[in-house]
Motif scaffolding. Structure first.
Motif, PDB file in Angstrom:
ATOM      1  N   SER A 189       4.739  15.952 -30.203  1.00 31.79           N
ATOM      2  CA  SER A 189       5.542  14.885 -30.806  1.00 31.79           C
ATOM      3  C   SER A 189       4.758  13.580 -30.819  1.00 31.79           C
ATOM      4  CB  SER A 189       6.835  14.701 -30.009  1.00 31.79           C
ATOM      5  OG  SER A 189       7.586  15.892 -29.983  1.00 31.79           O
ATOM      6  N   ARG A 190       4.141  13.287 -29.681  1.00 29.68           N
ATOM      7  CA  ARG A 190       3.315  12.088 -29.571  1.00 29.68           C
ATOM      8  C   ARG A 190       2.124  12.148 -30.535  1.00 29.68           C
ATOM      9  NH1 ARG A 190       3.700  12.551 -24.390  1.00 29.68           N
ATOM     10  NH2 ARG A 190       1.566  13.236 -24.016  1.00 29.68           N
ATOM     11  N   ASN A 194       2.065   9.478 -33.531  1.00 21.31           N
ATOM     12  CA  ASN A 194       1.023   8.460 -33.417  1.00 21.31           C
ATOM     13  C   ASN A 194      -0.058   8.627 -34.479  1.00 21.31           C
ATOM     14  OD1 ASN A 194       2.514   7.744 -31.220  1.00 21.31           O
ATOM     15  ND2 ASN A 194       0.874   7.919 -29.719  1.00 21.31           N
ATOM     16  N   ASN A 245       4.593   6.951 -27.016  1.00 17.39           N
ATOM     17  CA  ASN A 245       5.023   7.375 -28.343  1.00 17.39           C
ATOM     18  C   ASN A 245       5.371   6.129 -29.157  1.00 17.39           C
ATOM     19  OD1 ASN A 245       6.646   8.293 -30.588  1.00 17.39           O
ATOM     20  ND2 ASN A 245       6.949  10.228 -29.502  1.00 17.39           N
ATOM     21  N   GLN A 248       8.915   6.121 -30.853  1.00 15.88           N
ATOM     22  CA  GLN A 248      10.008   5.889 -29.914  1.00 15.88           C
ATOM     23  C   GLN A 248      10.082   4.416 -29.518  1.00 15.88           C
ATOM     24  OE1 GLN A 248       9.268   8.669 -26.708  1.00 15.88           O
ATOM     25  NE2 GLN A 248      10.642  10.201 -27.603  1.00 15.88           N
TER      26      GLN A 248
END
Length: 262
Positions: A189-190, A194, A245, A248
């Motif tokens: 996800s990161r 990113n 993240n 986020q």
């Protein structure tokens, strides 16, 4: 929008006119003409503005060729047609609405988010970036024999050009991946989120670099690209192992600025 600095013409009496007063008068006339056309949609070339937006995403070099043509025909680098600004406003509204839905904001929160994105993220940041680069370009990047200067209006146009692909990547494409992938505590996800930020900011820097490197009276414009790109790459590499993240963080910031959930 300031015009290029030209040699002062002679007046009918044979004496030279004041170049500062002439430049101020010309710039004021161009600003008045530009603002007057904002509400006259029939006079705007939306087809050409859409063409520019498309090529800013796939081949931004072609967009800046038109700026050269405008300089040759209208003696100014900056846009004289507000159609691009009007269409960009539409994309800002539509993408902010999508972001508000993803964040599950109230109606008031949605309005606050829209105002923040337009007047802070786009215009506020754009004013600072355009002014800084306008000053740096005219102060340090001019060729020795140049009798021209970078128009502030052109510097702001360069920001708007660079901002559009960034907006599409971070406020449109990214929306489809926030809930299923990006807003998770996984490494992937990161990495995915990113990387989108890296692409968006890298594209912003590249289009900004193209805008200034296309001006024939500037030199060493690469200094606008490499240092900033190195900083972004450093943040990107560090963010992955430390669990930062970016998306986020942006979501938390928007919720903090505009309020809580419905």
């Amino acid at each position: 929008m300031l015009p290029s600095r030209l040699s002062p013409p002679a007046s009918p009496t044979g004496t030279s006119t004041n170049p500062m007063l002439e430049a101020r008068h010309t710039a004021g006339a161009k600003r008045y003409k530009y603002l007057r056309r904002i509400l006259k949609f029939r006079q705007m070339d939306f087809e050409f503005a859409l063409w520019q937006m498309l090529y800013l995403c796939v081949a931004p070099q072609r967009v800046y060729r038109n700026f050269h043509y405008r300089k040759q025909t209208k003696d100014q680098w900056a846009r004289d047609d507000p159609a691009f600004l009007v269409l960009l406003s539409f994309w800002l509204c539509a993408s902010s609405l999508g972001f508000a839905i993803v964040l599950q904001l109230s109606i008031m929160g949605m309005i606050k988010l829209l105002l923040w994105v337009i007047f802070v993220d786009c215009i506020g940041v754009g004013l600072m970036v355009a002014t800084l680069l306008w000053f740096v370009a005219n102060k340090y990047l001019q060729t020795q024999k140049s009798d021209q200067e970078v128009e502030w209006g052109y510097a702001f146009d360069v920001h708007l050009n660079a901002f559009f692909p960034l907006l599409i990547i971070l406020h449109v494409i990214q929306l489809f991946f926030i809930h299923p992938l990006i807003d998770k505590e996984w490494f992937m996800s990161r990495l995915f989120g990113n990387t989108l930020w890296l692409i968006a900011l890298g594209y912003y820097l590249y289009i900004t670099f193209l805008g200034y490197s296309s001006l024939p009276f500037l030199r060493h414009t690469v200094v606008l690209l490499y240092p900033a790109m190195l900083i972004i790459l450093t943040f990107y590499i560090v963010s992955l192992p430390v669990g930062w993240n970016f998306t986020q963080g942006l979501m938390w910031f928007y919720r903090y600025r505009v309020g809580h959930y419905v």
